[in-house]
Design a protein around this motif. Structure first.
Motif, PDB file in Angstrom:
ATOM      1  N   LEU A   1      18.656   3.348  -5.841  1.00  0.00           N
ATOM      2  CA  LEU A   1      18.133   3.876  -4.448  1.00  0.00           C
ATOM      3  C   LEU A   1      18.687   4.931  -3.884  1.00  0.00           C
ATOM      4  CD1 LEU A   1      17.162   0.216  -3.292  1.00  0.00           C
ATOM      5  CD2 LEU A   1      15.664   1.626  -4.472  1.00  0.00           C
ATOM      6  N   LEU A   2      17.828   5.787  -3.127  1.00  0.00           N
ATOM      7  CA  LEU A   2      18.222   6.683  -2.174  1.00  0.00           C
ATOM      8  C   LEU A   2      17.345   6.435  -0.894  1.00  0.00           C
ATOM      9  CD1 LEU A   2      19.991   9.250  -1.343  1.00  0.00           C
ATOM     10  CD2 LEU A   2      18.195  10.593  -2.156  1.00  0.00           C
ATOM     11  N   ILE A   3      18.200   6.065   0.309  1.00  0.00           N
ATOM     12  CA  ILE A   3      17.358   5.921   1.543  1.00  0.00           C
ATOM     13  C   ILE A   3      17.926   6.880   2.409  1.00  0.00           C
ATOM     14  CG2 ILE A   3      17.533   4.227   3.478  1.00  0.00           C
ATOM     15  CD1 ILE A   3      18.232   2.285   1.203  1.00  0.00           C
ATOM     16  N   ASP A   4      16.804   7.724   2.953  1.00  0.00           N
ATOM     17  CA  ASP A   4      16.856   8.835   3.938  1.00  0.00           C
ATOM     18  C   ASP A   4      16.964   8.354   5.441  1.00  0.00           C
ATOM     19  OD1 ASP A   4      17.060  10.964   5.689  1.00  0.00           O
ATOM     20  OD2 ASP A   4      15.469  11.856   4.580  1.00  0.00           O
TER      21      ASP A   4
ATOM     22  N   LEU B   1      19.107   1.192   9.416  1.00  0.00           N
ATOM     23  CA  LEU B   1      19.177   1.273   8.109  1.00  0.00           C
ATOM     24  C   LEU B   1      18.936   0.217   7.382  1.00  0.00           C
ATOM     25  CD1 LEU B   1      22.396   2.157   6.502  1.00  0.00           C
ATOM     26  CD2 LEU B   1      21.919   2.466   8.827  1.00  0.00           C
ATOM     27  N   PRO B   2      18.461  -0.088   6.350  1.00  0.00           N
ATOM     28  CA  PRO B   2      18.204  -1.255   5.380  1.00  0.00           C
ATOM     29  C   PRO B   2      19.358  -1.192   4.785  1.00  0.00           C
ATOM     30  CG  PRO B   2      16.833   0.461   4.482  1.00  0.00           C
ATOM     31  CD  PRO B   2      17.149   1.002   5.615  1.00  0.00           C
ATOM     32  N   VAL B   3      19.976  -2.731   4.490  1.00  0.00           N
ATOM     33  CA  VAL B   3      20.972  -3.090   3.592  1.00  0.00           C
ATOM     34  C   VAL B   3      20.573  -4.151   2.797  1.00  0.00           C
ATOM     35  CG1 VAL B   3      23.410  -3.736   3.348  1.00  0.00           C
ATOM     36  CG2 VAL B   3      22.709  -1.905   5.374  1.00  0.00           C
ATOM     37  N   MET B   4      20.670  -3.977   1.547  1.00  0.00           N
ATOM     38  CA  MET B   4      20.579  -5.004   0.743  1.00  0.00           C
ATOM     39  C   MET B   4      21.553  -5.133  -0.521  1.00  0.00           C
ATOM     40  SD  MET B   4      19.317  -2.050  -0.351  1.00  0.00           S
ATOM     41  CE  MET B   4      17.623  -1.488   0.331  1.00  0.00           C
ATOM     42  N   CYS B   5      21.486  -5.917  -1.538  1.00  0.00           N
ATOM     43  CA  CYS B   5      22.691  -5.697  -2.758  1.00  0.00           C
ATOM     44  C   CYS B   5      22.403  -4.311  -2.785  1.00  0.00           C
ATOM     45  CB  CYS B   5      22.104  -6.473  -3.841  1.00  0.00           C
ATOM     46  SG  CYS B   5      22.950  -6.069  -5.169  1.00  0.00           S
ATOM     47  N   GLN B   6      23.727  -3.899  -3.107  1.00  0.00           N
ATOM     48  CA  GLN B   6      23.987  -2.324  -3.595  1.00  0.00           C
ATOM     49  C   GLN B   6      24.043  -1.964  -4.963  1.00  0.00           C
ATOM     50  OE1 GLN B   6      24.403   0.249  -0.529  1.00  0.00           O
ATOM     51  NE2 GLN B   6      23.251  -1.502   0.154  1.00  0.00           N
ATOM     52  N   HIS B   7      23.953  -3.060  -5.510  1.00  0.00           N
ATOM     53  CA  HIS B   7      23.959  -2.962  -7.082  1.00  0.00           C
ATOM     54  C   HIS B   7      25.136  -2.063  -7.701  1.00  0.00           C
ATOM     55  CE1 HIS B   7      20.305  -5.182  -7.382  1.00  0.00           C
ATOM     56  NE2 HIS B   7      19.824  -4.558  -6.272  1.00  0.00           N
ATOM     57  N   CYS B   8      26.308  -2.324  -7.403  1.00  0.00           N
ATOM     58  CA  CYS B   8      27.399  -1.543  -7.785  1.00  0.00           C
ATOM     59  C   CYS B   8      27.710  -1.459  -9.352  1.00  0.00           C
ATOM     60  CB  CYS B   8      28.814  -2.391  -7.274  1.00  0.00           C
ATOM     61  SG  CYS B   8      28.712  -2.889  -5.546  1.00  0.00           S
TER      62      CYS B   8
ATOM     63  N   GLY C   1      24.999   1.633  -6.454  1.00  0.00           N
ATOM     64  CA  GLY C   1      23.908   2.402  -6.775  1.00  0.00           C
ATOM     65  C   GLY C   1      22.855   2.716  -5.992  1.00  0.00           C
ATOM     66  N   VAL C   2      23.046   2.072  -4.414  1.00  0.00           N
ATOM     67  CA  VAL C   2      22.333   2.413  -3.446  1.00  0.00           C
ATOM     68  C   VAL C   2      22.854   3.488  -2.697  1.00  0.00           C
ATOM     69  CG1 VAL C   2      21.130   1.663  -1.363  1.00  0.00           C
ATOM     70  CG2 VAL C   2      21.282   0.392  -3.275  1.00  0.00           C
ATOM     71  N   ARG C   3      22.187   4.569  -2.546  1.00  0.00           N
ATOM     72  CA  ARG C   3      22.935   5.519  -1.440  1.00  0.00           C
ATOM     73  C   ARG C   3      22.104   6.067  -0.276  1.00  0.00           C
ATOM     74  NH1 ARG C   3      26.577   9.485  -3.547  1.00  0.00           N
ATOM     75  NH2 ARG C   3      27.419   8.530  -5.644  1.00  0.00           N
ATOM     76  N   TYR C   4      22.802   6.639   0.806  1.00  0.00           N
ATOM     77  CA  TYR C   4      22.304   6.788   2.000  1.00  0.00           C
ATOM     78  C   TYR C   4      22.348   8.312   2.294  1.00  0.00           C
ATOM     79  CZ  TYR C   4      22.152   1.719   2.554  1.00  0.00           C
ATOM     80  OH  TYR C   4      21.764   0.453   2.207  1.00  0.00           O
TER      81      TYR C   4
ATOM     82  N   THR D   1      21.356 -19.868   8.247  1.00  0.00           N
ATOM     83  CA  THR D   1      21.331 -20.546   6.863  1.00  0.00           C
ATOM     84  C   THR D   1      20.263 -19.856   6.140  1.00  0.00           C
ATOM     85  OG1 THR D   1      20.510 -22.516   7.681  1.00  0.00           O
ATOM     86  CG2 THR D   1      22.796 -22.397   7.049  1.00  0.00           C
ATOM     87  N   ASP D   2      19.235 -19.061   6.850  1.00  0.00           N
ATOM     88  CA  ASP D   2      18.204 -18.829   6.021  1.00  0.00           C
ATOM     89  C   ASP D   2      18.660 -17.481   5.152  1.00  0.00           C
ATOM     90  OD1 ASP D   2      16.426 -20.506   6.806  1.00  0.00           O
ATOM     91  OD2 ASP D   2      15.821 -19.246   8.785  1.00  0.00           O
ATOM     92  N   ALA D   3      18.080 -17.394   4.039  1.00  0.00           N
ATOM     93  CA  ALA D   3      18.249 -16.240   3.128  1.00  0.00           C
ATOM     94  C   ALA D   3      17.731 -15.047   3.643  1.00  0.00           C
ATOM     95  CB  ALA D   3      17.856 -16.581   1.910  1.00  0.00           C
ATOM     96  N   GLN D   4      18.408 -14.041   3.294  1.00  0.00           N
ATOM     97  CA  GLN D   4      17.810 -12.548   3.732  1.00  0.00           C
ATOM     98  C   GLN D   4      18.318 -11.421   2.572  1.00  0.00           C
ATOM     99  OE1 GLN D   4      18.230 -10.784   7.529  1.00  0.00           O
ATOM    100  NE2 GLN D   4      18.341 -12.802   8.845  1.00  0.00           N
ATOM    101  N   TRP D   5      17.354 -11.131   1.814  1.00  0.00           N
ATOM    102  CA  TRP D   5      17.839 -10.297   0.741  1.00  0.00           C
ATOM    103  C   TRP D   5      18.051  -8.876   1.209  1.00  0.00           C
ATOM    104  CZ3 TRP D   5      14.464 -11.618  -4.238  1.00  0.00           C
ATOM    105  CH2 TRP D   5      14.877 -12.832  -4.628  1.00  0.00           C
ATOM    106  N   ILE D   6      17.177  -8.649   2.405  1.00  0.00           N
ATOM    107  CA  ILE D   6      17.270  -7.120   2.727  1.00  0.00           C
ATOM    108  C   ILE D   6      17.182  -7.310   4.421  1.00  0.00           C
ATOM    109  CG2 ILE D   6      14.791  -6.627   2.439  1.00  0.00           C
ATOM    110  CD1 ILE D   6      15.305  -3.604   2.205  1.00  0.00           C
ATOM    111  N   ARG D   7      17.912  -6.481   5.014  1.00  0.00           N
ATOM    112  CA  ARG D   7      17.984  -6.435   6.444  1.00  0.00           C
ATOM    113  C   ARG D   7      18.195  -5.222   7.118  1.00  0.00           C
ATOM    114  NH1 ARG D   7      23.157  -7.786   4.562  1.00  0.00           N
ATOM    115  NH2 ARG D   7      24.976  -6.526   5.614  1.00  0.00           N
ATOM    116  N   LYS D   8      17.592  -4.912   8.314  1.00  0.00           N
ATOM    117  CA  LYS D   8      17.947  -3.662   9.003  1.00  0.00           C
ATOM    118  C   LYS D   8      19.065  -3.885   9.723  1.00  0.00           C
ATOM    119  CE  LYS D   8      15.519  -0.598   9.611  1.00  0.00           C
ATOM    120  NZ  LYS D   8      14.071  -0.545  10.458  1.00  0.00           N
ATOM    121  N   VAL D   9      19.939  -2.894   9.486  1.00  0.00           N
ATOM    122  CA  VAL D   9      21.367  -3.038  10.310  1.00  0.00           C
ATOM    123  C   VAL D   9      21.165  -1.771  11.242  1.00  0.00           C
ATOM    124  CG1 VAL D   9      23.920  -2.834  10.246  1.00  0.00           C
ATOM    125  CG2 VAL D   9      22.571  -3.938   8.489  1.00  0.00           C
ATOM    126  N   ARG D  10      21.689  -2.056  12.355  1.00  0.00           N
ATOM    127  CA  ARG D  10      21.755  -1.124  13.435  1.00  0.00           C
ATOM    128  C   ARG D  10      23.292  -0.642  13.567  1.00  0.00           C
ATOM    129  NH1 ARG D  10      22.495  -0.781  19.750  1.00  0.00           N
ATOM    130  NH2 ARG D  10      24.053  -2.543  19.241  1.00  0.00           N
TER     131      ARG D  10
END
Lengths: 414, 245, 142
Positions: B51-54, B104-111, B239-242, B83-92
């Motif tokens: 993924l590429l996130i601008d 920006l959104p942060v999720m598993c970065q699929h290293c 595998g996720v780039r910003y 305790t609630d699951a979050q797969w993707i979150r917006k980080v300030r």
């Protein structure tokens, strides 16, 4: 002169013994109930969260596993370093090691998200995982200590005792290195990323294990009416002081090296100064009560060597040990992960904020149950097999013992 | 049992046709997965999904990606944020020196070298041939060591019983989970739900594609512009780039 | 969607009827939709667990998405609806998976995670990666 030590089972059925079994049994039952409750409802009923993923059960489990390998030291000193004084104690030492290990692993397993999949854990391995190696290290530990106990108890096999002792000693060093590395390998966590974790854990195991052994020994001798010599106790007390000092030393080195590396200054500030409960637990629990006070009790002329003193110091070392593991495990997780070094982060997922953790009764109950289970195993085992020496009186165990030589300098064995 | 053979080609062509129609308007915006594999074909090691996130396109008030992810995968909260699951979150992210803020959104970065995979005792954490990092929940024992190892806090543990899960996103108590890059959609030639929602309802900040294919939009953008990997210093090669971070 | 529910309801009638017949001994198993299962019935009775486990690993680890032994497909064909036409969990007491397992004292955990009722495979309006209409299935099985 030291005659060949005689071992025997504990034959009594006194009220005290039964009460001990009942008390420990109740604690174990309570722990099973707690584990069932947590599994049934899911972990949200505990204090654990997506931030603090390892809580109180892991503190107890890691403490027990670390203490287990340390409890074996008395046996090692006897067979590996040839200190005959310790030989009568080696059976109890091996027994306690196995029991503490079982207790710790039971807690670990009962806290899994899917304990019903234990069979998966034992049949599917990822050989890159330090965790998986540990499963082998633990299984091997049981096997090796088992053999070690057997060659000691079976007369025909006695001549292999030294070899088995060596093997067990080396194995336990590797094992504690493995336990320490569980944390040492976590590169992303500021608090853990240190090669020093392994030696620190070895020092911790020496100290916690000996403290646990001393308490069990004193309790067992008093309870079964077997004599326990002052000099041998004092010797072990001095040894404990050496180990406590070693833990303090490694702790100091760990924090000082971290302070030196700029990237770790944040986490050091957190643990040493600003971490609230973790800072308190560190300074008050780990350093003062678990380190300096027992050191003073064990070394200060006048109190050093007194039975109460040694017992008190051992209790403090154990409590301080739990505090130390708590700071390492929970404190290390509470410090937020740094995604963007030098930046401030925040999100709905608690990025950038120190995590809070309030252990629930269930978790504490489960952890205490592990301790109780270990002690219960020891209590039952000394009844069915000849683990306890008939006497640990100084005159019986110490080849050099004469009443006039009480002032002879005490050699710490390690 | 040859009499039961499935007509997968027929099914497949129907699926790709459908995907083409729906995705066509957004193709340039958020890319499209490579042509769908045949159903019986395993994921290919020639591909590395990324993924590429601008970050400049991503605004504070938009959470289209998060909503879409939750909807797609049935990730619902229980009103217990810890305790609630979050797969993707917006980080300030705020620079304390200048006060400048990014969202920006942060999720598993699929290293490429995922620490979660290295530490998992059973091998439940694994990296698929095409670079997607997954949890095989069938052999996950819920030890949570991967959560300790992850540098991105990308994983969640399921703390309670769940019901009414989505058929393509099974989830259940006692196991660990994280962003799957919508593997069920990717396998059918689609794009992850977050990327699609970002293109349709959001600001078009996300691009999905094959990092191994030099001709793909994502590879060309990465070759042209400076991009950033979160905690790239750890050597895990996400595998996720910003972009513009 | 309405068509799907209708279809399910219609298909459920013979299934319920078959269930009422009983078969003398053994569990009462609601009948599946369509003519046949994805393999010979006898084979399915004995080896469905092996096939499911195999499929599970193929899909999960290698990304193979064949439909024949997919658990989702079992649910589409074997889940029934109640008298009001609402789908019933396939693992509810007396329902397809549970019927035999109760009898054979087997417990499975699959439906702690897997959807136990047929449903749509994605968000409305998106290309469903695997169209999951009941109609599509009998056709592919021929």
């Amino acid at each position: 002169m030291a005659a060949k030590t005689k071992f025997s089972e504990y034959r009594g059925w006194g009220f005290g013994y039964l009460a001990l079994l009942a008390g420990l049994g109740l604690l174990v039952l309570a722990a099973l109930g707690a584990a069932w409750f947590m599994e049934h409802n899911g972990h949200y009923v505990t204090g654990m969260t997506n931030q603090i993923v390892w809580g109180m059960p892991h503190v107890f489990a890691v403490f027990l596993i670390v203490a287990a390998s340390g409890a074996l030291n008395v046996a090692s000193i006897g067979s590996v370093f040839g200190k005959t004084v310790y030989k009568p104690l080696s059976r109890l030492s091996g027994l306690l090691a196995v029991a503490l290990m079982v207790g710790g692993l039971a807690v670990l397993v009962l806290d899994l998200g899917r304990p019903d999949r234990l069979i998966v854990a034992m049949t599917t391995y990822n050989f890159k995982s330090i965790f998986a190696w540990n499963i082998y290290l633990y299984t091997g530990f049981f096997a090796i200590v088992g053999v070690y106990l057997w060659v000691q108890m079976e007369r025909r096999m006695n001549r292999y005792a030294t070899a088995a002792g060596w093997f067990a000693f080396l194995w336990r060093l590797i094992l504690t290195t493995g336990t320490g590395s569980i944390f040492g390998f976590l590169v992303a966590r500021e608090a853990y990323d240190a090669a020093l974790m392994a030696p620190l854990f070895i020092a911790m195991s020496f100290s916690f294990g000996l403290a646990a052994f001393l308490l069990v020994l004193m309790f067992a001798c008093a309870g079964t009416g077997r004599p326990l010599g002052d000099r041998i106790l004092k010797r072990m007390g001095t040894l404990l002081a050496v180990f406590v000092a070693a833990v303090l030393y490694f702790t100091a080195v760990q924090h000082l090296t971290n302070l030196y590396a700029a990237e770790h200054v944040g986490v050091e500030r957190f643990i040493l100064l600003e971490g609230g409960v973790y800072t308190t637990v560190f300074w008050l629990g780990q350093v003062l009560l678990g380190g300096l006070v027992p050191l003073a009790i064990l070394l200060l002329p006048g109190i050093a060597g007194s039975r109460t003193g040694i017992a008190l110091a051992s209790v403090l070392v154990i409590l301080g040990g739990i505090a130390q593991v708590y700071v390492i495990i929970v404190g290390g997780q509470a410090y937020p992960l740094v995604l963007f070094p030098g930046m401030e982060e925040s999100s709905s997922f608690m990025d950038g904020a120190p995590a809070t953790y309030a252990p629930s009764l269930y978790e504490i109950g489960l952890g205490l149950g592990g301790v109780a289970f270990a002690l219960l195993m020891v209590a039952v085992a000394v009844k069915v097999l000849a683990f306890l020496p008939e006497t640990v009186a100084d005159s019986a165990v110490d080849p050099h013992h004469t009443d006039s030589s009480a002032a002879e300098p005490i050699a710490a064995a390690a | 049992m040859s009499g039961f053979d499935f007509d997968r080609r027929r099914f497949l062509s129907a699926a790709t046709a459908a995907a083409g129609v729906v995705l066509a308007p957004g193709v340039t915006l958020y890319g499209i997965g490579a042509a769908a594999r045949e159903l019986d074909e395993p994921a290919s090691a020639d591909i590395r999904w990324g993924l590429l996130i601008d970050v400049n396109q991503c605004t504070e008030d938009c959470d289209a990606c998060v909503t879409a992810c939750n909807e797609e995968n049935g990730v619902t909260g229980h009103g217990r944020p810890a305790t609630d699951a979050q797969w993707i979150r917006k980080v300030r992210v705020r620079d304390p020196k200048t006060g400048a803020e990014k969202h920006l959104p942060v999720m598993c970065q699929h290293c490429a070298e995922p620490p979660c995979v290295d530490v998992c005792p059973t091998g439940a954490s694994f990296k698929r041939a095409d670079g997607i990092v997954l949890v095989d929940k069938h052999i996950c024992i819920g030890c949570r060591y991967c959560m300790l190892a992850c540098p991105y806090k990308a994983r969640s543990f399921i703390h309670e019983n769940l019901s009414d899960q989505k058929p393509y996103a099974p989830r259940g108590k006692g196991t660990v989970e994280s962003c799957t890059m919508c593997v069920h959609r990717v396998d059918a030639g689609g794009t992850p739900a977050c990327v699609e929602a970002c293109g349709e309802d959001g600001n078009g900040a996300m691009l999905f594609g094959d990092l191994n294919d030099p001709g793909s939009e994502i590879s060309r953008r990465i070759a042209t512009y400076a991009t950033h990997q979160i905690r790239g210093d750890l050597g895990v090669d996400p595998g996720v780039r910003y972009q513009n971070l | 969607m309405r068509a799907l529910v209708l279809l399910l309801a219609v298909l459920a009638i013979p299934a319920a009827a078959a269930a009422q017949d009983g078969r003398g001994f053994g569990p009462v198993i609601p009948k599946g939709k369509g003519e046949q299962c994805v393999a010979e019935t006898d084979y399915m009775r004995r080896f469905h667990m092996t096939e499911l486990t195999h499929q599970r690993d193929e899909t999960m680890q290698r990304g193979v998405r064949t439909k024949r032994f997919s658990l989702n497909e079992c649910v589409t064909c074997h889940a029934t609806t109640d008298s009001a036409g609402r789908p019933v969990s396939i693992n509810a007491p007396g329902q397809f998976c549970a019927s035999c397992h109760e009898y054979a004292a087997v417990t499975i955990d699959c439906f702690q995670c897997h959807a136990a009722k047929p449903g749509d495979g994605g968000r409305a309006g998106l290309p469903s990666p695997f169209p999951m209409t009941a109609a599509a299935n009998p056709e592919t099985v021929q």
